[in-house]
Design an enzyme around this catalytic site. Structure first.
Site, mmCIF file in Angstrom:
data_model
loop_
_atom_site.group_PDB
_atom_site.id
_atom_site.type_symbol
_atom_site.label_atom_id
_atom_site.label_comp_id
_atom_site.label_asym_id
_atom_site.label_seq_id
_atom_site.Cartn_x
_atom_site.Cartn_y
_atom_site.Cartn_z
ATOM 1 N N TYR A 1 0.857 -1.185 0.000
ATOM 2 C CA TYR A 1 0.000 0.000 0.000
ATOM 3 C C TYR A 1 0.898 1.242 0.000
ATOM 4 O O TYR A 1 1.159 1.841 1.042
ATOM 5 C CB TYR A 1 -0.895 0.021 1.240
ATOM 6 C CG TYR A 1 -1.703 -1.248 1.455
ATOM 7 C CD1 TYR A 1 -2.807 -1.539 0.662
ATOM 8 C CD2 TYR A 1 -1.355 -2.145 2.460
ATOM 9 C CE1 TYR A 1 -3.549 -2.692 0.871
ATOM 10 C CE2 TYR A 1 -2.092 -3.298 2.682
ATOM 11 C CZ TYR A 1 -3.182 -3.569 1.887
ATOM 12 O OH TYR A 1 -3.913 -4.712 2.095
ATOM 13 N N TRP B 1 -8.152 6.777 6.287
ATOM 14 C CA TRP B 1 -8.400 6.051 7.540
ATOM 15 C C TRP B 1 -7.073 5.765 8.236
ATOM 16 O O TRP B 1 -6.914 5.977 9.432
ATOM 17 C CB TRP B 1 -9.121 4.781 7.159
ATOM 18 C CG TRP B 1 -9.695 3.818 8.135
ATOM 19 C CD1 TRP B 1 -9.567 2.471 8.045
ATOM 20 C CD2 TRP B 1 -10.549 4.046 9.261
ATOM 21 N NE1 TRP B 1 -10.287 1.848 9.039
ATOM 22 C CE2 TRP B 1 -10.905 2.793 9.799
ATOM 23 C CE3 TRP B 1 -11.051 5.186 9.865
ATOM 24 C CZ2 TRP B 1 -11.727 2.649 10.919
ATOM 25 C CZ3 TRP B 1 -11.867 5.043 10.984
ATOM 26 C CH2 TRP B 1 -12.194 3.796 11.499
ATOM 27 N N ASP B 2 -6.086 5.332 7.440
ATOM 28 C CA ASP B 2 -4.769 5.030 7.994
ATOM 29 C C ASP B 2 -4.103 6.275 8.569
ATOM 30 O O ASP B 2 -3.531 6.240 9.670
ATOM 31 C CB ASP B 2 -3.868 4.426 6.916
ATOM 32 C CG ASP B 2 -4.354 3.071 6.444
ATOM 33 O OD1 ASP B 2 -5.447 3.011 5.844
ATOM 34 O OD2 ASP B 2 -3.653 2.067 6.664
ATOM 35 N N ASP C 1 -13.475 -2.697 4.735
ATOM 36 C CA ASP C 1 -13.475 -3.216 3.378
ATOM 37 C C ASP C 1 -14.454 -4.356 3.107
ATOM 38 O O ASP C 1 -15.630 -4.127 2.942
ATOM 39 C CB ASP C 1 -12.056 -3.606 2.981
ATOM 40 C CG ASP C 1 -11.168 -2.371 2.821
ATOM 41 O OD1 ASP C 1 -11.592 -1.278 3.240
ATOM 42 O OD2 ASP C 1 -10.062 -2.497 2.283
ATOM 43 N N GLU D 1 -0.280 -6.485 9.418
ATOM 44 C CA GLU D 1 -1.513 -5.819 8.997
ATOM 45 C C GLU D 1 -2.700 -6.325 9.812
ATOM 46 O O GLU D 1 -3.529 -5.536 10.278
ATOM 47 C CB GLU D 1 -1.733 -6.070 7.510
ATOM 48 C CG GLU D 1 -2.914 -5.343 6.918
ATOM 49 C CD GLU D 1 -3.052 -5.584 5.423
ATOM 50 O OE1 GLU D 1 -4.022 -5.072 4.844
ATOM 51 O OE2 GLU D 1 -2.197 -6.295 4.844
#
Length: 439
Positions: free
Chosen positions: A36, A42-43, A178, A404
């Site tokens: 990514y 959001w991150d 997601d 993650e």
């Protein structure tokens, strides 16, 4: 970096700080450089809170870099693309969204055309709360405040699709969770496109096949309608009021009111909006029969059946009634969630047919959702729950590193390595416990 982290909390702090330093691109933090490489909304909200404990200047730059992608109507896109990278570095790239053809999109910046949970005002307030220089921090809040206000105005104006006070997501990617099984029913009602939109080679560990075709189809429909609010309200096939998204919206509305007071602006509109969201969440998303919050599909006006970690999002509401808080805690500690998981919180009800311990957002534990439930527990003075989430999150990263996501039963790390929000939120958790700060 070794996947297993040993030593005291200072060693853990240093390891998390190294991940954030390695992922820094010069003006923002890549969620994970190998998988990514761009900036996700959001991150960045989560990452900025960790950076505030480590490199304050970068925390502010992280949010400013994100908001350079804000559209003129206030929409904050969920991806701001790094144009120095090959356009094929990530799918879907700028060619799917075609933001450069939209009059409201910023010039010279390529973005997506979806949004994500509006955590940013809460993040900005948290930056202020741990600032050493109050005057400099107030100046930063004053700079960011109009952007945050525009973001919330966009959501109230363009995403309150049924005038209930709640905002709707128009794509699963807007949820932050997601391909959660919560979206299976509305996605299943979407006819498959006449041809595959997604490339043959898709990123490892991401949703694939028919689901991914549906995700891209939804984007194509929105793009063909020029992302018009009227289309989203009246015709777009996916429109869902999600409890986690709206709880974040509520919490950030309270944060905006606090920021307004700090900089001398009017807090009342933000408080009024928070109150309206509070009432609507209870009225529209609380299911007394199952004792939890569930997402509502606006296209058939029914609550969606799958219970996920998003059901605990309303713990972020400081005014949530005590009996409902107790119901949520009972569910959280039951065998459907933390009671049967060695590393809570699984992102889907373990007893649900859709639960998949290795599936992307369909069962694994994520540090972001752990953090949100931890923060909600602090909001309601639930130290046992807060300590459970703190301890289990630290055990995850000590065992498997800053992955993650993680298997909720044995803590095995999955997905990307050296994931930025995992490292950042560990810094915030350690900082909240007054851990030694080893920059």
């Amino acid at each position: 970096m070794s996947s297993r982290l040993t030593g005291d909390e200072t060693a853990l702090w240093k390891a998390a700080a190294r991940v954030l330093d390695a992922n820094w691109t010069g003006n923002a933090t890549a969620a994970s450089p190998g998988l990514y490489p761009h900036q996700w909304s959001w991150d960045s909200a989560f990452i900025s809170m960790g950076l505030a404990r480590h490199r304050r200047g970068r925390a502010e730059a992280e949010l400013i870099s994100l908001f350079r992608g804000q559209w003129a109507d206030g929409m904050l896109p969920h991806i701001v693309f790094n144009t120095r990278l090959d356009r094929r570095a990530f799918f879907p790239g700028p060619e799917l969204w075609r933001s450069d053809r939209q009059p409201d999109a910023p010039r010279g910046v390529h973005t997506s055309a979806l949004t994500q949970p509006p955590l940013h005002a809460l993040s900005a307030l948290r930056l202020h709360e741990c600032a050493a220089d109050g005057e400099s921090s107030r100046a930063f809040l004053a700079r960011l405040y109009p952007m945050l206000t525009a973001q919330h105005h966009y959501l109230a104006r363009c995403r309150d699709l049924d005038s209930s006070g709640l905002i709707a997501i128009c794509h699963p990617w807007e949820s932050g969770l997601d391909n959660s099984p919560a979206w299976d029913r509305p996605l299943g009602a979407l006819p498959l496109p006449p041809s595959s939109y997604a490339p043959g080679l898709r990123p490892h560990n991401l949703p694939t096949g028919e689901d991914y075709d549906r995700y891209v189809r939804l984007v194509a429909l929105m793009r063909e309608a020029a992302y018009r609010p009227g289309y989203l309200r009246d015709a777009h096939p996916f429109a869902v009021e999600d409890p986690l998204v709206n709880a974040v919206y509520l919490a950030s509305s309270h944060a905006l009111a606090a920021i307004a007071e700090i900089i001398g602006a009017d807090p009342v509109p933000h408080r009024e909006r928070a109150q309206r969201v509070h009432e609507a969440v209870l009225d529209r998303l609380w299911d007394a029969e199952t004792g939890c919050f569930r997402a509502r599909d606006l296209r058939d006006d029914r609550l969606l059946p799958v219970i996920t970690a998003g059901s605990f999002g309303p713990l972020l509401d400081p005014e949530l009634p005590a009996p409902i808080v107790r119901n949520l805690v009972d569910l959280l500690l039951s065998a459907r969630f933390a009671g049967a998981a060695g590393y809570p919180v699984p992102t889907c009800d373990i007893q649900a047919p859709a639960f998949d311990r290795a599936g992307y957002w369909r069962g694994p534990t994520w540090i972001s959702t752990n953090w949100l439930v931890w923060y909600g527990a602090l909001t309601h003075d639930l130290p046992v729950v807060a300590d459970l989430l703190y301890g289990s999150t630290m055990r995850l990263v000590r065992q498997s590193g800053f992955r993650e996501f993680f298997d909720p039963f044995d803590g095995t790390g999955r997905g990307s390595h050296d994931y930025a929000w995992s490292a950042a939120l560990v810094l915030d958790l350690l900082g909240a416990r007054r851990a030694p700060q080893a920059a």
